[in-house]
Design an enzyme around this catalytic site. Structure first.
Site, PDB file in Angstrom:
ATOM      1  N   GLY A  85       0.825  -1.203   0.000  1.00 17.80           N
ATOM      2  CA  GLY A  85       0.000   0.000   0.000  1.00 17.80           C
ATOM      3  C   GLY A  85       0.858   1.250   0.000  1.00 17.80           C
ATOM      4  O   GLY A  85       2.091   1.191   0.013  1.00 17.80           O
ATOM      5  N   LYS A  87       2.840   4.390   1.220  1.00 20.53           N
ATOM      6  CA  LYS A  87       3.613   4.640   2.439  1.00 20.53           C
ATOM      7  C   LYS A  87       3.085   5.879   3.155  1.00 20.53           C
ATOM      8  O   LYS A  87       2.730   6.868   2.525  1.00 20.53           O
ATOM      9  CB  LYS A  87       5.088   4.805   2.101  1.00 20.53           C
ATOM     10  CG  LYS A  87       5.737   3.529   1.566  1.00 20.53           C
ATOM     11  CD  LYS A  87       7.218   3.726   1.361  1.00 20.53           C
ATOM     12  CE  LYS A  87       7.863   2.467   0.787  1.00 20.53           C
ATOM     13  NZ  LYS A  87       7.738   1.317   1.702  1.00 20.53           N
ATOM     14  N   GLY A  88       3.064   5.816   4.471  1.00 14.47           N
ATOM     15  CA  GLY A  88       2.623   6.952   5.268  1.00 14.47           C
ATOM     16  C   GLY A  88       3.732   7.968   5.469  1.00 14.47           C
ATOM     17  O   GLY A  88       4.921   7.659   5.303  1.00 14.47           O
ATOM     18  N   LYS A 104       3.574  -0.707  13.698  1.00  9.59           N
ATOM     19  CA  LYS A 104       3.755   0.674  13.260  1.00  9.59           C
ATOM     20  C   LYS A 104       4.778   1.369  14.150  1.00  9.59           C
ATOM     21  O   LYS A 104       4.660   1.335  15.380  1.00  9.59           O
ATOM     22  CB  LYS A 104       2.416   1.421  13.303  1.00  9.59           C
ATOM     23  CG  LYS A 104       1.320   0.737  12.494  1.00  9.59           C
ATOM     24  CD  LYS A 104      -0.039   1.403  12.673  1.00  9.59           C
ATOM     25  CE  LYS A 104      -0.119   2.731  11.978  1.00  9.59           C
ATOM     26  NZ  LYS A 104      -1.512   3.264  11.985  1.00  9.59           N
ATOM     27  N   ASP A 139      -8.301  -0.246  17.181  1.00 14.44           N
ATOM     28  CA  ASP A 139      -7.590  -0.225  18.450  1.00 14.44           C
ATOM     29  C   ASP A 139      -6.097  -0.443  18.213  1.00 14.44           C
ATOM     30  O   ASP A 139      -5.698  -1.319  17.438  1.00 14.44           O
ATOM     31  CB  ASP A 139      -8.135  -1.323  19.359  1.00 14.44           C
ATOM     32  CG  ASP A 139      -7.529  -1.286  20.751  1.00 14.44           C
ATOM     33  OD1 ASP A 139      -7.274  -0.184  21.250  1.00 14.44           O
ATOM     34  OD2 ASP A 139      -7.310  -2.371  21.323  1.00 14.44           O
TER      35      ASP A 139
END
Length: 342
Positions: A85, A87-88, A104, A139
């Site tokens: 996906g 990348k942040g 993360k 969560d």
């Protein structure tokens, strides 16, 4: 007064009530294991760790997750890899393909467009931990000092971690030690799901995407970045949100209309011709960067056109300010019992 509101007839329906996207029940019980054993008997696919966490025994749940992960590592041989996906900008995310959790780590430095700090990111995750998640916020469990066998990491992942998150990890000849990370249940990123799903499933998820935004807003949460890549789809095909670095309380947002340009030169400017504060939100801009193709955008607008209006958001802010509490049910209307009005 206690009222029976619904009857749930299968484990999928019950599982959503105890979902990792809903707030903890905080059950007071002397022997939580007995309660967890009962819950697992009616939800056999639900991880034990999640059941402990869902009834408010967070530390028990984290211990179970830790044990389960290391048992899984002993009985598997695949490698941790960079999660697929987009990348942040704030987090580097990795996964073990055979394990239903993502890991993360906060990056050392953020993209220049991100006006936030490491401490602010930590505060956002703490807010999600204690706030009403309305069945839409994934969560996240916080861990420190995880130690892994270096051989279980792909070269690509090791390079990314040492380059982007060196403050949070250390690598020796045979070990990778992670000083701080978050774990979340793995979901399919919405942008990937929409590319792969059949047309009708994609349409249903686009509508639920809007429902997710509205459910969060009713619980006084504004996600910040309303981008497809920040949302995911669960195994129950519910759309949820998992990227918290821009998240804030809706009541702290300044909802604005975009001012009309004073002349043609302002209209053609690539940058805003007006002042934009950190808390300013312009709902009409959502159309531009929401990221749906033309067909799915039509589906979305047919149901959720109100999300692009200032009135919708301001009305919701007013209701929240008056102390109204929205009813966000974890089950569908057909499960509810009909009751005579008093």
């Amino acid at each position: 007064k206690i009222v029976v509101d619904a009857i749930l007839m299968n484990d999928d329906e019950v599982s959503i009530v105890f979902s990792f996207t809903r707030s903890y029940f905080h059950v007071k019980v002397k022997k939580p294991k007995e309660l967890v054993d009962f819950l697992q008997s009616i939800m056999p696919q639900k991880p034990v760790a999640e059941l402990y966490i869902s009834i408010g025994f967070n530390k028990h749940g984290k211990t179970e997750l830790y044990r389960d992960l290391y048992l899984h590592l002993q009985n598997s041989n695949d490698q941790f890899r960079v999660s697929p996906g987009e990348k942040g900008m704030v987090m580097t995310v990795f996964e073990l393909p055979s394990y239903d959790v993502v890991f993360k780590i906060i990056k050392d430095q953020f993209n220049y467009t991100k006006r936030t700090s490491r401490q602010q990111v930590l505060e956002k995750y703490h807010l999600v931990f204690k706030h009403d998640r309305a069945g839409r916020l994934v969560d996240a469990q916080e861990f420190e000092h995880f130690e892994f066998d270096k051989k279980r990491f792909t070269d690509e992942l090791l390079q990314e971690l040492t380059k982007l998150a060196s403050q949070s990890i250390s690598v020796s000849d045979d070990k990778v030690i992670i000083r701080h990370l978050y774990t979340e249940r793995r979901v399919t990123p919405l942008n990937i799901y929409l590319k792969e799903a059949p047309t009708e499933k994609a349409k249903e998820s686009v509508i639920d995407f809007g429902n997710a935004i509205k459910d969060m807003a009713k619980a006084n949460i504004f996600p910040g970045d309303i981008l497809l890549k920040n949302f995911g789809v669960t195994r129950h095909e519910r759309v949820v949100f998992y990227d918290y670095d821009e998240l804030c309380l809706l009541t702290e947002c300044n909802i604005r209309e975009i001012p009309a340009p004073r002349d043609e030169s302002e209209e053609l400017e690539s940058e805003p011709w007006f002042y934009v504060g950190d808390a300013d939100i312009f709902p009409e801009e959502f159309r531009t960067f929401i990221g749906l193709d033309s067909n799915l955008k039509k589906v979305f607008e047919a149901v959720h056109r109100d999300l692009f209006t200032v009135r919708y958001w301001k009305d919701l802010q007013d209701r929240l300010a008056r102390g109204e509490v929205a009813e966000i049910l974890p089950y569908k209307a057909h499960s509810r019992l009909k009751r005579e009005k008093p």
